[in-house]
Motif scaffolding. Structure first.
Motif, mmCIF file in Angstrom:
data_model
loop_
_atom_site.group_PDB
_atom_site.id
_atom_site.type_symbol
_atom_site.label_atom_id
_atom_site.label_comp_id
_atom_site.label_asym_id
_atom_site.label_seq_id
_atom_site.Cartn_x
_atom_site.Cartn_y
_atom_site.Cartn_z
ATOM 1 N N ILE A 192 -20.031 32.756 59.957
ATOM 2 C CA ILE A 192 -18.741 32.780 60.068
ATOM 3 C C ILE A 192 -17.834 33.586 59.055
ATOM 4 C CG2 ILE A 192 -16.836 30.864 59.810
ATOM 5 C CD1 ILE A 192 -18.929 28.922 60.907
ATOM 6 N N LEU A 193 -18.558 33.646 57.802
ATOM 7 C CA LEU A 193 -18.042 34.601 56.950
ATOM 8 C C LEU A 193 -18.046 35.937 57.442
ATOM 9 C CD1 LEU A 193 -19.100 32.954 53.724
ATOM 10 C CD2 LEU A 193 -16.927 33.064 54.408
ATOM 11 N N LEU A 194 -19.017 36.196 57.745
ATOM 12 C CA LEU A 194 -19.213 37.824 58.351
ATOM 13 C C LEU A 194 -18.233 37.966 59.683
ATOM 14 C CD1 LEU A 194 -20.754 40.265 57.905
ATOM 15 C CD2 LEU A 194 -22.562 39.424 59.541
ATOM 16 N N ALA A 195 -17.967 37.119 60.178
ATOM 17 C CA ALA A 195 -16.938 37.263 61.290
ATOM 18 C C ALA A 195 -15.412 37.106 60.861
ATOM 19 C CB ALA A 195 -17.149 36.023 62.268
ATOM 20 N N VAL A 196 -15.510 36.336 59.930
ATOM 21 C CA VAL A 196 -13.974 36.496 59.173
ATOM 22 C C VAL A 196 -13.820 37.750 58.533
ATOM 23 C CG1 VAL A 196 -12.589 35.545 57.688
ATOM 24 C CG2 VAL A 196 -13.619 33.956 58.915
ATOM 25 N N PHE A 197 -14.887 38.200 58.064
ATOM 26 C CA PHE A 197 -14.862 39.584 57.289
ATOM 27 C C PHE A 197 -14.470 40.712 58.247
ATOM 28 C CE2 PHE A 197 -16.823 43.277 55.058
ATOM 29 C CZ PHE A 197 -15.947 43.249 53.978
ATOM 30 N N VAL A 198 -15.404 40.605 59.066
ATOM 31 C CA VAL A 198 -14.915 41.866 60.471
ATOM 32 C C VAL A 198 -13.662 41.516 60.832
ATOM 33 C CG1 VAL A 198 -15.606 42.336 62.558
ATOM 34 C CG2 VAL A 198 -17.536 41.938 61.158
ATOM 35 N N VAL A 199 -13.084 40.487 61.144
ATOM 36 C CA VAL A 199 -11.732 40.304 61.642
ATOM 37 C C VAL A 199 -10.819 40.770 60.659
ATOM 38 C CG1 VAL A 199 -9.924 38.745 62.361
ATOM 39 C CG2 VAL A 199 -12.148 38.420 63.313
ATOM 40 N N LEU A 200 -10.911 40.468 59.265
ATOM 41 C CA LEU A 200 -9.976 41.125 58.343
ATOM 42 C C LEU A 200 -9.950 42.514 58.217
ATOM 43 C CD1 LEU A 200 -10.413 38.392 55.507
ATOM 44 C CD2 LEU A 200 -8.233 38.828 56.930
ATOM 45 N N ILE A 201 -11.145 43.076 58.465
ATOM 46 C CA ILE A 201 -11.450 44.551 58.075
ATOM 47 C C ILE A 201 -10.720 45.184 59.261
ATOM 48 C CG2 ILE A 201 -12.919 46.455 58.210
ATOM 49 C CD1 ILE A 201 -14.640 45.060 56.234
ATOM 50 N N GLY A 202 -10.817 44.680 60.450
ATOM 51 C CA GLY A 202 -10.207 45.201 61.602
ATOM 52 C C GLY A 202 -8.648 45.045 61.577
ATOM 53 N N GLY A 203 -8.181 44.090 61.121
ATOM 54 C CA GLY A 203 -6.614 43.802 60.972
ATOM 55 C C GLY A 203 -6.097 44.836 60.245
ATOM 56 N N VAL A 204 -7.048 44.946 58.790
ATOM 57 C CA VAL A 204 -6.175 45.945 57.886
ATOM 58 C C VAL A 204 -6.366 47.393 58.475
ATOM 59 C CG1 VAL A 204 -6.790 47.236 55.638
ATOM 60 C CG2 VAL A 204 -6.938 44.545 55.726
ATOM 61 N N ALA A 205 -7.507 47.577 59.203
ATOM 62 C CA ALA A 205 -7.498 49.027 59.707
ATOM 63 C C ALA A 205 -6.439 49.289 60.820
ATOM 64 C CB ALA A 205 -9.060 49.218 60.365
ATOM 65 N N GLY A 206 -6.124 48.128 61.628
ATOM 66 C CA GLY A 206 -5.164 48.404 62.660
ATOM 67 C C GLY A 206 -3.821 48.458 61.964
ATOM 68 N N LEU A 207 -3.620 47.780 60.967
ATOM 69 C CA LEU A 207 -2.369 47.788 60.354
ATOM 70 C C LEU A 207 -2.208 49.330 59.678
ATOM 71 C CD1 LEU A 207 0.232 46.177 59.419
ATOM 72 C CD2 LEU A 207 -0.897 45.497 57.270
ATOM 73 N N TRP A 208 -3.404 49.721 59.060
ATOM 74 C CA TRP A 208 -3.096 51.065 58.575
ATOM 75 C C TRP A 208 -2.754 52.251 59.489
ATOM 76 C CZ3 TRP A 208 -6.499 55.041 58.948
ATOM 77 C CH2 TRP A 208 -6.227 56.422 58.055
ATOM 78 N N PHE A 209 -3.610 51.932 60.779
ATOM 79 C CA PHE A 209 -3.282 52.775 61.883
ATOM 80 C C PHE A 209 -1.871 52.863 62.543
ATOM 81 C CE2 PHE A 209 -3.407 53.862 66.284
ATOM 82 C CZ PHE A 209 -3.978 55.348 66.372
ATOM 83 N N VAL A 210 -1.384 51.819 62.578
ATOM 84 C CA VAL A 210 0.069 51.606 63.075
ATOM 85 C C VAL A 210 1.098 51.966 61.976
ATOM 86 C CG1 VAL A 210 1.895 49.751 63.690
ATOM 87 C CG2 VAL A 210 -0.398 49.506 64.447
ATOM 88 N N LEU A 211 0.762 51.841 60.784
ATOM 89 C CA LEU A 211 1.747 52.242 59.665
ATOM 90 C C LEU A 211 1.646 53.943 59.522
ATOM 91 C CD1 LEU A 211 1.556 49.551 56.950
ATOM 92 C CD2 LEU A 211 3.450 50.113 58.681
#
Length: 143
Positions: free
Chosen positions: A4-23
């Motif tokens: 679960i922690l690994l899944a939350v970590f992957v989702v957070l990293i993906g969100g940060v990467a997506g946000l960086w890409f959009v900005l």
């Protein structure tokens, strides 16, 4: 739990990467449009020229005023009937032999051995000049 922690970590990293890409895409899109540019105004280059130095002119005293002609000159021997011109002033004349033209004087009488101009009173003169050496008076009338 690690999963679960690994899944939350992957989702957070993906969100940060997506946000960086959009900005980052937004920054590139805004830079693709015309961005205002600034160029500083051109200032003139200052130049310096030293002031001109004053010139020095040594003092020379003025010429002394000329005295009236009071000596006899062999070249100047006016006689009645001759005409003279005055290049000086009325009070300090400089008489020269001349032609009888307007503005000059005709000699009416020459009275020798005196410097008294009142002796011209009986001649009908308009201008009298006296000389010292030899002493004589010229009684003249303007033309």
């Amino acid at each position: 739990m690690i999963v679960i922690l690994l899944a939350v970590f992957v989702v957070l990293i993906g969100g940060v990467a997506g946000l960086w890409f959009v900005l980052d895409a937004g920054v590139e899109a805004s830079s693709a449009t015309s961005a205002p540019s600034y160029s500083p105004p051109a200032f003139p280059t200052p130049t310096y020229s030293p002031p001109s130095l004053p010139t020095y002119t040594p003092y020379s005293p003025p010429d002394p005023p000329s005295a009236p002609p009071t000596t006899y000159s062999p070249a100047f021997d006016p006689q009645p009937g001759d005409c003279v011109r005055n290049t000086g002033t009325y009070a300090h004349p400089h008489l020269y032999m001349s032609t009888c033209t307007p503005g000059h004087y005709r000699i009416i009488d020459r009275i020798d051995d005196t410097t008294n101009t009142r002796r011209c009173a009986s001649t009908g003169y308009t201008y009298a000049v006296w000389f010292n050496s030899p002493a004589y008076v010229l009684c003249m009338r303007g033309l």
